[in-house]
Motif scaffolding. Structure first.
Motif, PDB file in Angstrom:
ATOM      1  N   TYR A  42       0.803  -1.215   0.000  1.00 24.11           N
ATOM      2  CA  TYR A  42       0.000   0.000   0.000  1.00 24.11           C
ATOM      3  C   TYR A  42       0.843   1.277   0.000  1.00 24.11           C
ATOM      4  O   TYR A  42       0.300   2.375  -0.103  1.00 24.11           O
ATOM      5  CB  TYR A  42      -0.994  -0.024   1.164  1.00 24.11           C
ATOM      6  CG  TYR A  42      -1.990  -1.143   0.972  1.00 24.11           C
ATOM      7  CD1 TYR A  42      -3.071  -0.985   0.119  1.00 24.11           C
ATOM      8  CD2 TYR A  42      -1.821  -2.378   1.593  1.00 24.11           C
ATOM      9  CE1 TYR A  42      -3.971  -2.014  -0.104  1.00 24.11           C
ATOM     10  CE2 TYR A  42      -2.714  -3.416   1.384  1.00 24.11           C
ATOM     11  CZ  TYR A  42      -3.785  -3.225   0.533  1.00 24.11           C
ATOM     12  OH  TYR A  42      -4.666  -4.257   0.306  1.00 24.11           O
ATOM     13  N   ASP A  43       2.167   1.133   0.067  1.00 22.03           N
ATOM     14  CA  ASP A  43       3.070   2.273  -0.078  1.00 22.03           C
ATOM     15  C   ASP A  43       3.351   2.593  -1.545  1.00 22.03           C
ATOM     16  O   ASP A  43       3.944   3.626  -1.847  1.00 22.03           O
ATOM     17  CB  ASP A  43       4.405   2.000   0.634  1.00 22.03           C
ATOM     18  CG  ASP A  43       4.245   1.869   2.136  1.00 22.03           C
ATOM     19  OD1 ASP A  43       3.288   2.461   2.687  1.00 22.03           O
ATOM     20  OD2 ASP A  43       5.061   1.161   2.756  1.00 22.03           O
ATOM     21  N   PRO A  45       2.822   3.832  -5.372  1.00 23.64           N
ATOM     22  CA  PRO A  45       2.137   5.030  -5.880  1.00 23.64           C
ATOM     23  C   PRO A  45       0.688   4.792  -6.318  1.00 23.64           C
ATOM     24  O   PRO A  45      -0.152   5.681  -6.167  1.00 23.64           O
ATOM     25  CB  PRO A  45       2.999   5.459  -7.072  1.00 23.64           C
ATOM     26  CG  PRO A  45       4.346   4.885  -6.809  1.00 23.64           C
ATOM     27  CD  PRO A  45       4.106   3.615  -6.038  1.00 23.64           C
ATOM     28  N   LYS A  48      -2.291   5.848  -4.150  1.00 27.39           N
ATOM     29  CA  LYS A  48      -2.564   7.260  -3.915  1.00 27.39           C
ATOM     30  C   LYS A  48      -3.458   7.831  -5.028  1.00 27.39           C
ATOM     31  O   LYS A  48      -3.750   9.020  -5.038  1.00 27.39           O
ATOM     32  CB  LYS A  48      -1.255   8.019  -3.827  1.00 27.39           C
ATOM     33  CG  LYS A  48      -0.373   7.442  -2.718  1.00 27.39           C
ATOM     34  CD  LYS A  48       0.561   8.421  -2.125  1.00 27.39           C
ATOM     35  CE  LYS A  48       1.466   7.881  -1.059  1.00 27.39           C
ATOM     36  NZ  LYS A  48       1.306   6.590  -0.526  1.00 27.39           N
ATOM     37  N   THR A  49      -3.913   6.973  -5.942  1.00 24.96           N
ATOM     38  CA  THR A  49      -4.753   7.423  -7.056  1.00 24.96           C
ATOM     39  C   THR A  49      -6.221   7.118  -6.778  1.00 24.96           C
ATOM     40  O   THR A  49      -6.550   6.272  -5.939  1.00 24.96           O
ATOM     41  CB  THR A  49      -4.347   6.725  -8.375  1.00 24.96           C
ATOM     42  OG1 THR A  49      -4.692   5.334  -8.292  1.00 24.96           O
ATOM     43  CG2 THR A  49      -2.844   6.881  -8.640  1.00 24.96           C
ATOM     44  N   ASP A  50      -7.083   7.802  -7.524  1.00 18.63           N
ATOM     45  CA  ASP A  50      -8.524   7.542  -7.409  1.00 18.63           C
ATOM     46  C   ASP A  50      -8.878   6.128  -7.847  1.00 18.63           C
ATOM     47  O   ASP A  50      -9.853   5.559  -7.364  1.00 18.63           O
ATOM     48  CB  ASP A  50      -9.310   8.550  -8.244  1.00 18.63           C
ATOM     49  CG  ASP A  50      -9.373   9.920  -7.600  1.00 18.63           C
ATOM     50  OD1 ASP A  50      -9.086  10.034  -6.389  1.00 18.63           O
ATOM     51  OD2 ASP A  50      -9.709  10.883  -8.318  1.00 18.63           O
ATOM     52  N   LYS A  53      -9.368   3.496  -5.051  1.00 17.13           N
ATOM     53  CA  LYS A  53     -10.342   3.700  -3.970  1.00 17.13           C
ATOM     54  C   LYS A  53     -11.121   2.436  -3.616  1.00 17.13           C
ATOM     55  O   LYS A  53     -11.331   2.148  -2.440  1.00 17.13           O
ATOM     56  CB  LYS A  53     -11.297   4.830  -4.337  1.00 17.13           C
ATOM     57  CG  LYS A  53     -10.687   6.188  -4.163  1.00 17.13           C
ATOM     58  CD  LYS A  53     -11.689   7.293  -4.448  1.00 17.13           C
ATOM     59  CE  LYS A  53     -11.045   8.644  -4.206  1.00 17.13           C
ATOM     60  NZ  LYS A  53     -11.969   9.743  -4.501  1.00 17.13           N
TER      61      LYS A  53
END
Length: 109
Positions: A42-43, A45, A48-50, A53
């Motif tokens: 989960y680190d 990249p 960190k995007t939509d 979700k």
């Protein structure tokens, strides 16, 4: 994933397994909807995007609403027995009674 004892390419197989279970490959698989189990994934990249979700929502739900379970030592035998019994019933027209008998046999065997 596993490597057969007679594998002629065990080193390459281990490298493949290490890659597939690592954060980079797990993040790539998450783009298709798989939910990684390694927290380090989960680190990456992608998370960190939509687009991430839904996967993150599933991870959060599981984290909040699940607890570890300890399965019996013969769980794999039982699960395989149930799967085989279901296939026989569905693919070969077996009866529910035959399904139960086969599943019970697997559990007791």
């Amino acid at each position: 994933m596993g490597i057969g004892s007679s594998s002629k390419h065990a080193d390459a197989a281990w490298k493949f397994i290490e890659y597939m279970t690592g954060p980079e490959a797990q993040a790539r698989m998450a783009t298709g909807g798989e939910v990684p189990v390694r927290s380090s994934t989960y680190d990456q990249p992608y998370f960190k995007t939509d687009d991430a979700k839904l996967v993150l929502a599933i991870k959060d739900y599981v984290t909040k609403n699940s607890e570890p379970r300890e399965y019996s030592a013969n769980w794999l035998s039982i699960a395989n027995g149930l799967a085989n019994a279901a296939q026989q019933m569905y693919l070969k027209g077996g009866t529910a009674a035959q399904f139960l008998e086969s599943a019970q046999s697997a559990a007791n065997g």
